[in-house]
Each structure stands twice: as structure tokens, then as C-alpha cells.
Design an enzyme around this catalytic site. Sequence first.
Site, PDB file in Angstrom:
ATOM      1  CB  THR A   1       7.805  53.702  -0.939  1.00  0.00           C
ATOM      2  OG1 THR A   1       6.760  52.895  -1.475  1.00  0.00           O
ATOM      3  CG2 THR A   1       8.865  52.819  -0.311  1.00  0.00           C
TER       4      THR A   1
ATOM      5  CG  LEU B   1      -0.643  49.547  -6.674  1.00  0.00           C
ATOM      6  CD1 LEU B   1       0.034  49.811  -7.989  1.00  0.00           C
ATOM      7  CD2 LEU B   1      -1.993  50.253  -6.634  1.00  0.00           C
ATOM      8  NE  ARG B   2       1.481  42.041  -8.271  1.00  0.00           N
ATOM      9  CZ  ARG B   2       0.982  40.809  -8.342  1.00  0.00           C
ATOM     10  NH1 ARG B   2       1.736  39.802  -8.693  1.00  0.00           N
ATOM     11  NH2 ARG B   2      -0.296  40.588  -8.086  1.00  0.00           N
TER      12      ARG B   2
ATOM     13  CE  LYS C   1       6.417  49.764  -1.270  1.00  0.00           C
ATOM     14  NZ  LYS C   1       5.468  49.386  -2.284  1.00  0.00           N
TER      15      LYS C   1
ATOM     16  CB  ALA D   1      16.059  31.898 -13.034  1.00  0.00           C
ATOM     17  N   GLY D   2      16.033  34.729 -14.501  1.00  0.00           N
ATOM     18  CA  GLY D   2      16.050  35.452 -15.779  1.00  0.00           C
ATOM     19  C   GLY D   2      17.107  36.527 -15.799  1.00  0.00           C
TER      20      GLY D   2
ATOM     21  CB  CYS E   1       9.035  49.296  -7.001  1.00  0.00           C
ATOM     22  SG  CYS E   1       7.647  50.412  -7.123  1.00  0.00           S
TER      23      CYS E   1
ATOM     24  CE  LYS F   1       4.922  44.613 -13.864  1.00  0.00           C
ATOM     25  NZ  LYS F   1       4.314  44.270 -12.584  1.00  0.00           N
TER      26      LYS F   1
HETATM   27  C1  UDX Z   1       6.832  45.724  -7.321  1.00  0.00           C
HETATM   28  C2  UDX Z   1       6.181  44.942  -6.160  1.00  0.00           C
HETATM   29  O1  UDX Z   1       5.812  43.627  -6.594  1.00  0.00           O
HETATM   30  C3  UDX Z   1       4.961  45.689  -5.620  1.00  0.00           C
HETATM   31  O2  UDX Z   1       4.461  45.027  -4.469  1.00  0.00           O
HETATM   32  C4  UDX Z   1       5.395  47.114  -5.242  1.00  0.00           C
HETATM   33  O3  UDX Z   1       4.263  47.860  -4.794  1.00  0.00           O
HETATM   34  C5  UDX Z   1       6.035  47.817  -6.431  1.00  0.00           C
HETATM   35  O4  UDX Z   1       7.128  47.032  -6.904  1.00  0.00           O
HETATM   36  P1  UDX Z   1       6.379  46.036  -9.960  1.00  0.00           P
HETATM   37  O5  UDX Z   1       7.649  46.835  -9.957  1.00  0.00           O
HETATM   38  O6  UDX Z   1       5.187  46.578 -10.668  1.00  0.00           O
HETATM   39  O7  UDX Z   1       5.916  45.732  -8.433  1.00  0.00           O
HETATM   40  O8  UDX Z   1       6.739  44.630 -10.647  1.00  0.00           O
HETATM   41  P2  UDX Z   1       6.920  43.101 -10.223  1.00  0.00           P
HETATM   42  O9  UDX Z   1       5.873  42.316 -10.895  1.00  0.00           O
HETATM   43  O10 UDX Z   1       7.064  42.926  -8.764  1.00  0.00           O
HETATM   44  O11 UDX Z   1       8.322  42.773 -10.939  1.00  0.00           O
HETATM   45  C6  UDX Z   1       9.513  43.482 -10.655  1.00  0.00           C
HETATM   46  C7  UDX Z   1      10.679  42.972 -11.458  1.00  0.00           C
HETATM   47  O12 UDX Z   1      11.083  41.688 -11.000  1.00  0.00           O
HETATM   48  C8  UDX Z   1      10.418  42.814 -12.968  1.00  0.00           C
HETATM   49  O13 UDX Z   1      11.526  43.298 -13.688  1.00  0.00           O
HETATM   50  C9  UDX Z   1      10.286  41.319 -13.161  1.00  0.00           C
HETATM   51  O14 UDX Z   1      10.687  40.908 -14.444  1.00  0.00           O
HETATM   52  C10 UDX Z   1      11.227  40.797 -12.096  1.00  0.00           C
HETATM   53  N1  UDX Z   1      10.899  39.439 -11.622  1.00  0.00           N
HETATM   54  C11 UDX Z   1       9.740  39.214 -10.936  1.00  0.00           C
HETATM   55  C12 UDX Z   1      11.782  38.379 -11.855  1.00  0.00           C
HETATM   56  O15 UDX Z   1      12.849  38.568 -12.463  1.00  0.00           O
HETATM   57  N2  UDX Z   1      11.470  37.149 -11.377  1.00  0.00           N
HETATM   58  C13 UDX Z   1      10.320  36.884 -10.683  1.00  0.00           C
HETATM   59  O16 UDX Z   1      10.120  35.727 -10.273  1.00  0.00           O
HETATM   60  C14 UDX Z   1       9.427  37.952 -10.460  1.00  0.00           C
END
Ligand code: UDX
Length: 376
Positions: free
Chosen positions: A68, A100-101, A151, A199-200, A207, A267
Site C-alpha cells: 500500500t 485481502l483481510r 486502495k 457499531a462497536g 490497516c 477482531k
Molecule cells: C482491512 C480491509 O478490510 C482490507 O480490505 C485491507 O486489505 C486491509 O484492511 P483487516 O484489517 O484484516 O482488513 O480487517 P477488517 O475485517 O476490515 O476489520 C478492520 C477493523 O474494523 C476491525 O477492528 C473490526 O472490528 C472493525 N469493524 C469492521 C467494525 O468495527 N465494524 C464493522 O462493521 C466492520
Amino acid sequence: MVAKNRKSKRLKFGSTIQQAVEFGEVVFICVGTPPLPSGAPDLSAIDVVSREIAKHLKEYRVIVEKSTVPVQTGEKVKTAIQKYAKPGTTFDVVSNPEFLREGSAVKDAFSPDRIVIGAESDRAKELMLQLYKPLKAKTIVTDIKSAELIKHASNSFLALKISFINCVANICEISGANVIEVARGMGLDSRIGPGFLNAGLGYGGSCFPKDVDAFVDIAARMGYDFHLLREVQRINQEQRERFLKKIEQELWVVRGKKIAVWGLAFKPNTDDVRESPAIKICAALRDAGAKVRAWDPKGMDRAKEVLTGVEFCADMYSAVDGADCLALCTEWDDFKNADLAEVKKLMAHPTVIDGRNLWDPATMTKKGFTYRSVGR
Ligand code: UDX
């Protein structure tokens, strides 16, 4: 997958960039771009790798930015390679951001929503299209700068969605509405979509916080104040503070209280605790004088590296033993399926503050818990 493909000799590992450049027509740069204290990404690894690739270029290669990077990095990579390669060497630079996640990397890599290819020459475009053809995914071919921006814009927009729903949750709490219902109703509008409306405690991980910071920095360098994203960051931080306030409201005085924290990873389904809201909450409770007893299904070892003054428990039930409050910070299935009658029996007082809306409020009240969640 790694073992299988190594065995069938389709996957090889080497320790020099020369080997890779000599072997592949397409060379991916996948190095880290960690944040500097200013929030700007550190591009020194990209620079080193570009120069090293240049030294070993003999015949035409496509050099792909997978890391990135800020918009316009492609130009810098091209200049660096031109400077350090032998005169007359042919190559193209391509931007191919990764979406990707963690926790679903293989699935996301093989069934992506889209593949983004930023390229200048037809030769590079054709090679990249050929490479990804087996995935049969929607592919957009565009210029390098737009690909780079896709991105940062995508991740920042997802972060914005999370901060937005967290603001709505706060209004739900005050007005007596239910954020889960509001998000459901919003998400059915195909222009909005149902994803990333949970929400949370806000977003964490390696990332979103980094990419939002980087995007603010990139914009600032170009003379544009992306204040909307600065607000997204501020709301994200506030969300944790609101959670801590709920704990304080229930406990009156936090000092000296035993607080169980379930969940340390940023997460579920990962051991990653980088920028995890849970870690920051543990630290804040510890600093306020609470006795923090934490547990996570996978994140314990990583958490121990970054968190002191907290008791790491043997399992989730010993964490709640004698606790005055349980703070739920990561929505693991282990917690969803926990024996709540046992939890209630073990706690000194059955107060649960749920930062991820894991449980149903009516059920929790029926089971005898003092229960608070987010936006309902
Ligand atoms: C993210 C992007 O989704 C991905 O496309 C990128 O390549 C890398 O960053 P990732 O960091 O693995 O992926 O996690 P993701 O599942 O996106 O969640 C990120 C954070 O957002 C977590 O802390 C999660 O708890 C939070 N989240 C996600 C929320 O609080 N609410 C949501 O509805 C979704």
C-alpha cells in the site's frame, strides 16, 4: 497450501532479489510500508527493493507495487529503477493493490470483489490480465495513480462507514432506537450496502488506522486538508472513551475493582493485536487502578508482548472469577457460546459491558445481568 505447492515444485523460496528478478516475468514488491511518527508511510523498503531490482534487470520485467503506497509512488519507483538499471533496460511499473483481510486471506485472494490493475503499457496490461485470468474476477484496468488511490480511498471509506454507524449508535442510545435495526434498514439500500455497519468499539488492526492516517498525510502534502477523515479518526478514538465511561458509570469507582476483559485481538479469528481497541481499553483500565484480568482465544501471546500490569488468565471463566464487571472487546464465537449461567455464578457482580453487540439485551437481562451494549 505452502507445503503442497513446495512439494510439487510450483513454489520456491529464495533469499536474494536477483533470483526473483531472473526467474519471473512479473515481480511483485510486497514489503511493509509502516507509519512514521508523523502518520506518513515509511517508503524506505520500497526504495531499497526498487534499486536492488534495477541492479539485476536484464530482460523485460513488470514490476508490480503490491504494497500500500501513496499516489504517485509508481512514478518514483520508475525513476529509481531507471536511475539504477543499465541503460536500455526495458521494464514497466504496475500498481496492483491488495484488499485481502486477515483471517480470510486465502478466500479474499482467490475470490476478490475486484482486481485493480494500474498500468501504462499494453504489454504490462496484457501480462497482468493473463496472470489473473484463472481467478475469473471483475477486473478494472486503469492508470497507475488511480489504482494507487483506489486502495487508500477504499480503506478510508470503510473506516468512514464504521465511524458513521458508531455516531448513529450514539444517537440510538440517547433516543432509545436500536442501531442493529437502523443498520439493517440502511444496508438494504443497494447504494449503501450492508457491510461495515457494525457499531462497536471502532476499528483497529494494521490497516485502517494506518491507511486513514496515510491518506490524511498524502492529501496534506498536496495542499488539501482531508478534514472529513480526521473526524473519522477522532470518532473512532471517542468510541473507546465512551465504552470506558459506561464501565465507570456502572462501577462508580474503577480503582481497586476487578475487571475481566474478554478479547484482545483487533477482531475475531486472528491473533493480531496491532492497534487493537481491546489493548487500549486494558491499558486505560489498568491506569485507572483497576485489576484487569484478560483472556483471548488466540491473542494472548501477542498481547503479552505489548501489555504489562494486566493478569493474563488461563481461560475465559477464570478471567471472570470474582470480577465486578466483564468488558467484551472482541466478538469471538467462543464468547458468544459461553456458558452465561456459569459466568454469572463466578462474577462478584454480574455487570457486562458489551463493546461488540455480541449478546441479545433482553436475554442478558433475563439471565440476571446488568447489561449495556452499543447503540441499543
Ligand atoms: C482491512 C480491509 O478490510 C482490507 O480490505 C485491507 O486489505 C486491509 O484492511 P483487516 O484489517 O484484516 O482488513 O480487517 P477488517 O475485517 O476490515 O476489520 C478492520 C477493523 O474494523 C476491525 O477492528 C473490526 O472490528 C472493525 N469493524 C469492521 C467494525 O468495527 N465494524 C464493522 O462493521 C466492520
